[in-house]
Design an enzyme around this catalytic site. Structure first.
Site, mmCIF file in Angstrom:
data_model
loop_
_atom_site.group_PDB
_atom_site.id
_atom_site.type_symbol
_atom_site.label_atom_id
_atom_site.label_comp_id
_atom_site.label_asym_id
_atom_site.label_seq_id
_atom_site.Cartn_x
_atom_site.Cartn_y
_atom_site.Cartn_z
ATOM 1 N N ASP A 21 -14.231 31.943 42.660
ATOM 2 C CA ASP A 21 -14.318 33.306 42.134
ATOM 3 C C ASP A 21 -13.615 33.425 40.778
ATOM 4 O OD1 ASP A 21 -14.983 35.966 42.088
ATOM 5 O OD2 ASP A 21 -13.418 36.617 43.487
ATOM 6 N N ASN A 69 -25.277 38.233 46.226
ATOM 7 C CA ASN A 69 -25.359 37.967 44.780
ATOM 8 C C ASN A 69 -26.736 38.312 44.177
ATOM 9 O OD1 ASN A 69 -23.141 35.065 44.823
ATOM 10 N ND2 ASN A 69 -22.680 37.194 44.323
HETATM 11 C C1 FPP Z 1 -18.017 33.805 41.274
HETATM 12 O O1 FPP Z 1 -17.518 34.346 40.085
HETATM 13 C C2 FPP Z 1 -18.932 32.688 41.035
HETATM 14 C C3 FPP Z 1 -20.241 32.620 41.420
HETATM 15 C C4 FPP Z 1 -20.906 33.708 42.135
HETATM 16 C C5 FPP Z 1 -21.089 31.455 41.108
HETATM 17 C C6 FPP Z 1 -20.463 30.092 41.194
HETATM 18 C C7 FPP Z 1 -21.362 29.134 40.565
HETATM 19 C C8 FPP Z 1 -21.006 28.072 39.820
HETATM 20 C C9 FPP Z 1 -19.609 27.657 39.569
HETATM 21 C C10 FPP Z 1 -22.123 27.315 39.186
HETATM 22 C C11 FPP Z 1 -22.426 25.962 39.624
HETATM 23 C C12 FPP Z 1 -22.197 25.611 41.027
HETATM 24 C C13 FPP Z 1 -22.673 24.520 41.659
HETATM 25 C C14 FPP Z 1 -22.166 24.239 43.030
HETATM 26 C C15 FPP Z 1 -23.652 23.578 41.111
HETATM 27 P P1 FPP Z 1 -17.866 35.859 39.702
HETATM 28 O O2 FPP Z 1 -19.097 35.852 38.866
HETATM 29 O O3 FPP Z 1 -17.936 36.671 40.947
HETATM 30 O O4 FPP Z 1 -16.614 36.256 38.846
HETATM 31 P P2 FPP Z 1 -15.933 37.698 38.708
HETATM 32 O O5 FPP Z 1 -15.433 38.059 40.069
HETATM 33 O O6 FPP Z 1 -14.825 37.458 37.730
HETATM 34 O O7 FPP Z 1 -16.989 38.627 38.192
#
Ligand code: FPP
Length: 247
Positions: A21, A69
């Protein structure tokens, strides 16, 4: 002594689950679009996978995309799917070189066809690898997973294949996406949030929870070592008393 060598290799969590996150907030801090955060999150995925495999952890599960998501702006969802396909394709060689098996949990059949195809191919190509299993939670939600299990069991009961009276936890576990995997012993969430967000609700019954303020794109090997060291300092009682587990 460096952090890695302080870890007791005989007391590693067999399964570590991670809620990655903070990508969006990290990007904002850098004055960039959210996808910039996700792209930089890939480096953290690579480092964490490498560190876990080097230590001897057997299962690493990463929450990459939740059912919820889909509610994000279409632009971000599309960019995330493109990133996933590109990352799986790009990392396949490294997974093979390091004897790492790829697995997925979640409603993966309902991912965009290109994403599903790439994922299935990578799973098939790595299925004989034995060093560690890297599990991607994609289009995953624990309530969805539990509902699927309930529906399957109900259908078996209706068909006379299962007897309600003799139903046990193990039957239920066999219906979960994680069947055959040990339950996570350590769950990590980055970015300072202290929620579970519909992740592995059944499986984390006895997991140790570890929260760090580090945003996912900044998460490095040392951050994983810190989480494991913290895990190793805890007394896992499983409902018993301290005297019982230490004797
Ligand atoms: C959460 O941060 C992250 C995600 C929903 C996506 C995670 C994906 C990756 C790291 C990309 C690649 C992964 C793989 C396994 C190939 P957020 O967007 O919720 O952050 P925020 O809470 O600060 O808005």
């Amino acid at each position: 002594m460096d952090l890695q060598s302080q870890i007791d290799k005989t007391k590693l969590p067999r399964h570590i689950a991670v809620i990655m996150d903070g990508n969006g907030r990290w990007a904002k801090q850098h004055g960039k679009m959210r996808i910039f955060g996700h792209r930089n999150g890939v480096k953290a995925v690579r480092e964490t996978t490498e560190a876990a495999a080097e230590l001897g952890v057997k299962y690493l599960t990463l929450y990459a995309f939740s059912t919820e998501n889909w509610g994000r702006p279409a632009e971000e969802v599309n960019a995330l799917m493109t990133l996933l396909v590109a990352t799986i394709r790009k990392e396949l060689k490294t997974l093979t070189k390091n004897n790492i098996r790829l697995e997925a949990i979640g409603d993966i059949k309902n991912l965009p066809p290109k994403c599903y195809k790439e994922l299935k191919e990578a799973i098939e190509l790595t299925k004989h690898h034995t060093r560690m299993t890297l599990v991607l939670a994609l289009n995953y939600s624990a309530r969805w997973e539990i509902m699927q299990a309930v529906k399957n069991i109900a259908a078996d009961v209706k068909a006379g294949k299962t007897d309600v009276e003799t139903l046990e936890e193990t039957h239920f576990e066999q219906q979960l996406n994680t069947h055959g995997m040990p339950d996570p012993e350590l769950m990590i969430r980055t970015s300072g949030e202290t929620r579970i967000s519909n992740f592995l609700l059944w499986q984390i019954a006895y997991a140790e929870l570890y929260f760090t303020p580090v945003f996912w794109p900044d998460f490095r090997k040392d951050d994983l070592y810190k989480a494991i060291l913290n895990f190793q300092q805890r007394e896992r009682r499983f409902g018993k008393t301290s005297e019982q587990v230490t004797s």
